[in-house]
Write an enzyme that holds these catalytic residues in place. Structure first.
Site, PDB file in Angstrom:
ATOM      1  N   CYS A   8     -32.372  41.227  50.811  1.00 37.24           N
ATOM      2  CA  CYS A   8     -33.002  41.408  49.472  1.00 37.24           C
ATOM      3  C   CYS A   8     -34.054  40.172  49.032  1.00 37.24           C
ATOM      4  CB  CYS A   8     -31.914  41.513  48.478  1.00 37.24           C
ATOM      5  SG  CYS A   8     -30.685  42.804  49.115  1.00 37.24           S
TER       6      CYS A   8
ATOM      7  N   HIS B  88     -33.921  38.498  39.728  1.00 37.03           N
ATOM      8  CA  HIS B  88     -33.097  39.369  40.521  1.00 37.03           C
ATOM      9  C   HIS B  88     -32.696  40.479  39.970  1.00 37.03           C
ATOM     10  CE1 HIS B  88     -32.390  40.778  44.657  1.00 37.03           C
ATOM     11  NE2 HIS B  88     -31.265  40.851  44.399  1.00 37.03           N
TER      12      HIS B  88
ATOM     13  N   HIS C  34     -33.340  49.156  43.177  1.00 39.01           N
ATOM     14  CA  HIS C  34     -33.413  47.853  44.082  1.00 39.01           C
ATOM     15  C   HIS C  34     -34.050  48.270  45.303  1.00 39.01           C
ATOM     16  CE1 HIS C  34     -32.577  44.236  46.309  1.00 39.01           C
ATOM     17  NE2 HIS C  34     -31.534  44.247  46.057  1.00 39.01           N
TER      18      HIS C  34
END
Lengths: 401, 347
Positions: free
Chosen positions: A162, A295, A329
């Site tokens: 990620c 994030h 995401h």
């Protein structure tokens, strides 16, 4: 903190931005959607899963999905964002062939050899044609773009989960600073994948409802897809083109937790270190950061750890936003998308509300934007926390306004 | 800039560690090659595969903790520990000054397929969370960072034949810019049946790897992982390398039976330079140059070029104090080379 600052000779300017995600197919459209507080999380359309009440995802709308080209959807999304970024930078493909061009792209799905229909046929002894393997071999994002633009500079596809997109931009920054290339296309790209969907479902960190970053009742993330890229350029190159950069990428840091494969260190040691390195690299005190694009996945652990680190390192009222509330995401693309949004936040002088957030969580300490807020300052931070305990941070600055 | 190779950790079909590598190079140890029967549309194919038998990992990691670690990750973990063990200098106490850069062409593909097995065999809600976690490309770097408590940056790169170039260049930048004081870089791949199926369909007939035969594809799949512990050139006492440098008294070609890059290798052979290839000891791998660099490192240390399965000069041969070796990889439209030698030669 020792950083590359001492040897930094060639700052990296941001020449152009490009994005595609569930919120829109161009950066302007995406920013408008975010400032309007609209988001499009829905049950998956392109992928099917035999799961009761499939959790929502953020898919690129079908009217944005007219991109032609390679078989890999990840690559097609990437090409759409690159096209916009080049247009934004006022560059053509032939311009790129005249410079030493580097390509740094982050991805997760885009570098995985796990074509499910092909594998099902293999497993069933049906002797399938190996076209999916050939397609995979021809779809590596950075190699594909390097071939397309005849790139003469360094090439990297980063698979840092990620944080891939963030690290790709950080790596490209170092190439420019060290004179390895004049320009770089950097960012991240990932399509929504059924396998990732089932994997995150198995990990029990997918929310059954649209995500609520930093909210006390948050229950997990939503997956998304897209691409976010920027054209970076040395100041010499910008000067030669007589262009002023939109912004500068001035700080980058990355550090490991060395703690757990999927859970961040409870004290966020890796994230703290990554932010500290980025601040030192940019030669900025924490108080000079105007806002943080966190994030902010909306998982219980990520938001708790990230919120605590931010509260510990930055002034109490710093603006924090999670744009994943609008994009989901997007895994390897996330860092690229969020870097683009960070630059636009600085240029637009405002941040969107973190849609979905309602109730403060004392465990997170920080309270994200509840409404669109003005940005007072010239530096923004974008953070990424990844599977494997990798943490990365980028700092962008605009010239004083 | 040149950088120091402080330690190497090879894990291959020849065995695990430098002693096995050395034995293989000297001909007292043969690579483990297993035959797999693969059904293709045109019939059954017997596919030879160079395969790794992991040995000695429990010297570094408690056996019980290996239970949830997949085979590819175990190769990487073993290679990293072997490289540190081989090092002439310990890791710094402050492990935030150590970075990891790993690369592979295919990542943990076998683990990805094992995750899919759960989904296909038992249903969409039956995928294993552990297998999914381990199927992510950076799971190897993650595991090594956790096992060795490394707190610096960790990258995983995947660009097929170009991976080694990116890894060494990134390590060089990290060391030169003061981001880290040590870099553990590792390259490799794991064989899996799907890759075997692809090879069986792409290649007609498997006999032996002929690295200098650019006309026919003589690819035979291999697997393995090599780690290098790198530091600044000022710390080197045994070997330094400089990237983007194809100078060298000897050239190790990453030619491995693939057609990819064969034109570049042919040009080097025709140039009259002294060329050797070692891929018949390790198998064909997109990142096979890593094993060439390991062999070159050992050659520089020992002061001789080991017997090569393919060469256009007589091997073994002594390597002079001031002589160096270039390791060269070519691909369609590009190439990469690094030169290895004694510190006094390259500094």
């Amino acid at each position: 903190v020792k950083t590359g600052n001492a040897t930094k000779k060639k700052p990296a300017g941001v020449a152009g931005l490009g994005c595609i995600c569930a919120a829109g197919a161009r950066v302007d459209d995406i920013m408008s959607a975010m400032y309007a507080g609209t988001r499009k999380a829905a049950a998956p359309q392109r992928i099917q899963a035999d799961i009761a009440d499939p959790p929502p995802v953020f898919e690129v709308p079908s009217n944005c999905d007219k991109i032609e080209g390679p078989s890999s959807r990840t690559l097609r999304l990437c090409l759409a964002a690159v096209e916009e970024a080049l247009d934004n930078a006022k560059l053509t493909a032939s311009d790129l062939r005249k410079v030493r061009l580097g390509i740094a792209l982050g991805t997760t799905v885009g570098c995985t050899l796990n074509n499910e229909p092909f594998y099902r046929d293999c497993k069933a002894g049906k002797n399938p044609e190996i076209v999916p393997v050939s397609n995979y071999l021809n779809s590596n994002p950075a190699i594909y773009l390097a071939g397309l633009f005849k790139a003469r500079g360094p090439v990297a596809t980063l698979a840092n989960a990620c944080s891939s997109g963030t690290d790709a931009i950080g790596l490209a920054k170092s190439w420019i600073e060290n004179g390895l290339c004049d320009m770089a296309i950097a960012g991240g790209c990932d399509e929504l994948s059924r396998i990732a969907y089932l994997g995150f479902f198995a990990l029990q960190i997918i929310s059954p409802a649209p995500c609520k970053p930093f909210d006390r009742t948050r229950s997990g993330l939503n997956l998304g897809e897209g691409a976010g890229v920027m054209v970076l350029e040395s100041l010499d190159s910008a000067g030669y083109r007589n262009k002023r950069p939109l912004a500068y990428v001035t700080g980058y840091g990355s550090a490991c937790d060395a703690y757990h494969p999927i859970t961040p260190h409870p004290e966020g040691i890796g994230l703290s270190k990554a932010i500290a390195v980025a601040l030192a690299d940019a030669a900025l005190p924490a108080g000079q950061i105007a806002f943080i694009n966190a994030h902010g996945t909306s998982t219980v652990e990520n938001d708790r750890v990230e919120g605590r680190v931010i509260a510990r390192m930055f002034p109490p009222l710093i603006h924090v936003v999670s744009t994943k509330a609008y994009t989901g995401h997007t895994l390897g693309a996330a860092g690229g998308l969020e870097a683009v949004f960070t630059v636009r936040g600085l240029l637009d002088r405002r941040l969107p509300a973190t849609v979905g957030f309602q109730e403060e969580d004392p465990e997170c300490v920080v309270v994200p934007t509840r409404e669109n807020v003005p940005v007072a300052g010239d530096a923004g931070l974008s953070t990424s926390l990844a599977f494997g305990g990798t943490n990365s941070a980028l700092i962008f600055e605009t010239e004083e306004q | 800039m040149s950088i120091a190779i402080l330690g190497i950790g090879p894990v291959s079909a020849l065995g695990c560690g430098i002693a096995s590598l050395k034995d293989g190079l000297e001909g007292t140890n043969r690579p483990a090659i297993h035959n797999h029967s693969i059904e293709t549309a045109t019939g059954e194919v017997s596919l030879p595969v160079y395969q790794v038998e992991i040995q000695g990992l429990d010297r570094f990691v408690p056996r019980a903790s290996l239970r949830r670690i997949d085979r590819f990750s175990q190769m990487a973990l073993l290679a990293a520990n072997l490289a540190i063990e081989d090092s002439e200098a310990a890791l710094p106490e402050d492990t935030s000054r150590v970075g990891i850069i790993f690369g592979s062409a295919y990542g943990p593909a076998q683990t990805s397929f094992r995750f899919l097995d759960g989904v296909i065999d038992f249903g969409d809600n039956c995928g294993s969370p552990t297998l999914f976690t381990n199927s992510v490309h950076n799971s190897l770097a993650s595991l090594v960072s956790m096992s060795l408590r490394i707190l610096g940056p960790a990258y995983t790169v995947t660009c097929f034949h170009q991976t080694a170039k990116t890894l060494f260049k990134t390590a060089e930048l990290w060391l030169e810019n003061g981001i880290v004081d040590r870099a553990i870089i590792g390259l490799g791949d794991e064989y899996c049946p799907v890759l075997g199926y692809a090879a069986a369909n792409l290649v007609s007939g498997f006999s032996e790897i002929r690295p200098f035969d650019g006309r026919d594809c003589t690819y035979i799949p291999g697997e393995g992982f090599v780690c290098f512990l790198l530091g600044r050139d000022s710390e080197a006492s045994r070997t330094v390398l400089s990237s983007d440098d194809d100078g060298g008294d000897y050239v190790f070609l990453a030619a491995n039976g693939e057609r990819e890059g064969s034109d570049g290798y042919r040009r080097l052979l025709e140039s009259g330079r002294r060329c050797a290839a070692y891929s018949p000891l390790f198998g064909s791998m997109p990142l096979g140059i890593a094993f060439d660099i390991a062999v070159a490192t050992l050659s520089v240390r020992q002061g001789h070029i080991y017997p090569a399965p393919a060469s256009n000069f007589s091997t073994p041969v002594s390597l002079g104090e001031k002589e160096s070796i270039a390791c060269v990889q070519h691909w369609k439209g590009g190439g990469f080379s690094i030169r290895l030698g004694k510190p006094s030669r390259s500094n």
